[in-house]
Scaffold this motif. Structure first.
Motif, PDB file in Angstrom:
ATOM      1  N   LEU A  25     -12.221 -12.359 -15.748  1.00 57.03           N
ATOM      2  CA  LEU A  25     -13.316 -11.431 -15.478  1.00 57.03           C
ATOM      3  C   LEU A  25     -13.790 -11.538 -14.034  1.00 57.03           C
ATOM      4  O   LEU A  25     -14.134 -10.525 -13.416  1.00 57.03           O
ATOM      5  CB  LEU A  25     -14.480 -11.684 -16.440  1.00 57.03           C
ATOM      6  CG  LEU A  25     -14.238 -11.277 -17.888  1.00 57.03           C
ATOM      7  CD1 LEU A  25     -15.421 -11.693 -18.764  1.00 57.03           C
ATOM      8  CD2 LEU A  25     -13.970  -9.800 -18.011  1.00 57.03           C
ATOM      9  N   LEU A  26     -13.796 -12.731 -13.497  1.00 54.00           N
ATOM     10  CA  LEU A  26     -14.193 -12.921 -12.102  1.00 54.00           C
ATOM     11  C   LEU A  26     -13.223 -12.214 -11.158  1.00 54.00           C
ATOM     12  O   LEU A  26     -13.640 -11.523 -10.227  1.00 54.00           O
ATOM     13  CB  LEU A  26     -14.264 -14.417 -11.774  1.00 54.00           C
ATOM     14  CG  LEU A  26     -14.796 -14.799 -10.415  1.00 54.00           C
ATOM     15  CD1 LEU A  26     -16.252 -14.388 -10.286  1.00 54.00           C
ATOM     16  CD2 LEU A  26     -14.656 -16.296 -10.206  1.00 54.00           C
ATOM     17  N   VAL A  27     -11.939 -12.352 -11.403  1.00 57.67           N
ATOM     18  CA  VAL A  27     -10.925 -11.692 -10.570  1.00 57.67           C
ATOM     19  C   VAL A  27     -11.066 -10.174 -10.678  1.00 57.67           C
ATOM     20  O   VAL A  27     -11.039  -9.460  -9.669  1.00 57.67           O
ATOM     21  CB  VAL A  27      -9.501 -12.148 -10.966  1.00 57.67           C
ATOM     22  CG1 VAL A  27      -8.442 -11.281 -10.303  1.00 57.67           C
ATOM     23  CG2 VAL A  27      -9.309 -13.610 -10.609  1.00 57.67           C
ATOM     24  N   ILE A  28     -11.239  -9.665 -11.903  1.00 58.78           N
ATOM     25  CA  ILE A  28     -11.400  -8.225 -12.098  1.00 58.78           C
ATOM     26  C   ILE A  28     -12.655  -7.730 -11.382  1.00 58.78           C
ATOM     27  O   ILE A  28     -12.642  -6.670 -10.748  1.00 58.78           O
ATOM     28  CB  ILE A  28     -11.452  -7.883 -13.605  1.00 58.78           C
ATOM     29  CG1 ILE A  28     -10.070  -8.095 -14.224  1.00 58.78           C
ATOM     30  CG2 ILE A  28     -11.915  -6.449 -13.833  1.00 58.78           C
ATOM     31  CD1 ILE A  28     -10.039  -7.979 -15.736  1.00 58.78           C
ATOM     32  N   GLY A  29     -13.729  -8.497 -11.452  1.00 65.10           N
ATOM     33  CA  GLY A  29     -14.965  -8.117 -10.777  1.00 65.10           C
ATOM     34  C   GLY A  29     -14.809  -8.055  -9.273  1.00 65.10           C
ATOM     35  O   GLY A  29     -15.288  -7.113  -8.630  1.00 65.10           O
ATOM     36  N   ILE A  30     -14.141  -9.029  -8.694  1.00 64.34           N
ATOM     37  CA  ILE A  30     -13.934  -9.052  -7.239  1.00 64.34           C
ATOM     38  C   ILE A  30     -13.063  -7.876  -6.805  1.00 64.34           C
ATOM     39  O   ILE A  30     -13.364  -7.196  -5.822  1.00 64.34           O
ATOM     40  CB  ILE A  30     -13.326 -10.401  -6.795  1.00 64.34           C
ATOM     41  CG1 ILE A  30     -14.366 -11.514  -6.972  1.00 64.34           C
ATOM     42  CG2 ILE A  30     -12.830 -10.338  -5.362  1.00 64.34           C
ATOM     43  CD1 ILE A  30     -13.833 -12.901  -6.759  1.00 64.34           C
ATOM     44  N   VAL A  31     -11.990  -7.610  -7.543  1.00 61.30           N
ATOM     45  CA  VAL A  31     -11.106  -6.498  -7.211  1.00 61.30           C
ATOM     46  C   VAL A  31     -11.867  -5.175  -7.314  1.00 61.30           C
ATOM     47  O   VAL A  31     -11.742  -4.306  -6.442  1.00 61.30           O
ATOM     48  CB  VAL A  31      -9.853  -6.494  -8.119  1.00 61.30           C
ATOM     49  CG1 VAL A  31      -9.062  -5.203  -7.972  1.00 61.30           C
ATOM     50  CG2 VAL A  31      -8.980  -7.700  -7.810  1.00 61.30           C
ATOM     51  N   SER A  32     -12.679  -5.023  -8.363  1.00 60.00           N
ATOM     52  CA  SER A  32     -13.465  -3.801  -8.528  1.00 60.00           C
ATOM     53  C   SER A  32     -14.443  -3.620  -7.376  1.00 60.00           C
ATOM     54  O   SER A  32     -14.623  -2.501  -6.873  1.00 60.00           O
ATOM     55  CB  SER A  32     -14.225  -3.831  -9.851  1.00 60.00           C
ATOM     56  OG  SER A  32     -13.343  -3.865 -10.936  1.00 60.00           O
ATOM     57  N   LEU A  33     -15.073  -4.697  -6.956  1.00 61.83           N
ATOM     58  CA  LEU A  33     -16.023  -4.627  -5.849  1.00 61.83           C
ATOM     59  C   LEU A  33     -15.340  -4.186  -4.558  1.00 61.83           C
ATOM     60  O   LEU A  33     -15.852  -3.335  -3.830  1.00 61.83           O
ATOM     61  CB  LEU A  33     -16.694  -5.989  -5.659  1.00 61.83           C
ATOM     62  CG  LEU A  33     -17.783  -6.080  -4.611  1.00 61.83           C
ATOM     63  CD1 LEU A  33     -18.965  -5.198  -5.015  1.00 61.83           C
ATOM     64  CD2 LEU A  33     -18.232  -7.512  -4.444  1.00 61.83           C
ATOM     65  N   VAL A  34     -14.169  -4.732  -4.291  1.00 58.91           N
ATOM     66  CA  VAL A  34     -13.422  -4.366  -3.083  1.00 58.91           C
ATOM     67  C   VAL A  34     -13.016  -2.892  -3.133  1.00 58.91           C
ATOM     68  O   VAL A  34     -13.164  -2.166  -2.148  1.00 58.91           O
ATOM     69  CB  VAL A  34     -12.183  -5.277  -2.910  1.00 58.91           C
ATOM     70  CG1 VAL A  34     -11.244  -4.745  -1.844  1.00 58.91           C
ATOM     71  CG2 VAL A  34     -12.613  -6.696  -2.590  1.00 58.91           C
ATOM     72  N   VAL A  35     -12.532  -2.435  -4.291  1.00 59.70           N
ATOM     73  CA  VAL A  35     -12.119  -1.036  -4.425  1.00 59.70           C
ATOM     74  C   VAL A  35     -13.312  -0.111  -4.240  1.00 59.70           C
ATOM     75  O   VAL A  35     -13.210   0.922  -3.555  1.00 59.70           O
ATOM     76  CB  VAL A  35     -11.441  -0.805  -5.798  1.00 59.70           C
ATOM     77  CG1 VAL A  35     -11.257   0.683  -6.079  1.00 59.70           C
ATOM     78  CG2 VAL A  35     -10.101  -1.527  -5.849  1.00 59.70           C
ATOM     79  N   MET A  36     -14.465  -0.458  -4.823  1.00 61.47           N
ATOM     80  CA  MET A  36     -15.659   0.374  -4.664  1.00 61.47           C
ATOM     81  C   MET A  36     -16.095   0.442  -3.203  1.00 61.47           C
ATOM     82  O   MET A  36     -16.482   1.512  -2.722  1.00 61.47           O
ATOM     83  CB  MET A  36     -16.812  -0.172  -5.516  1.00 61.47           C
ATOM     84  CG  MET A  36     -16.677   0.164  -6.971  1.00 61.47           C
ATOM     85  SD  MET A  36     -18.030  -0.354  -8.069  1.00 61.47           S
ATOM     86  CE  MET A  36     -19.125  -1.284  -7.087  1.00 61.47           C
TER      87      MET A  36
END
Length: 60
Positions: A25-36
């Motif tokens: 979940l942490l990795v998914i959250g970081i990737v989502s933040l970068v994409v946003m």
């Protein structure tokens, strides 16, 4: 006597799965933040281009 599978306590297995889920979940959250952030910067750049275009048309 506690439930065990192959010498591992079930509690240990559950805790390990929870930590694995937390890392995922942490990795998914970081990737989502970068994409946003990338999409936001792209939208801002497009807006700046439109504003510049409108200002240049107004100045003519």
């Amino acid at each position: 006597m506690s439930a065990s599978v192959g010498g591992l306590n079930m509690g240990d297995v559950i805790i390990q799965l929870l930590f694995l889920l937390l890392v995922i979940l942490l990795v998914i959250g970081i990737v989502s933040l970068v994409v946003m952030c990338i999409k936001r910067n792209k939208r801002i750049s497009q807006l700046e281009e439109k504003i510049d275009k409108l200002q240049s048309e107004k100045d003519k």
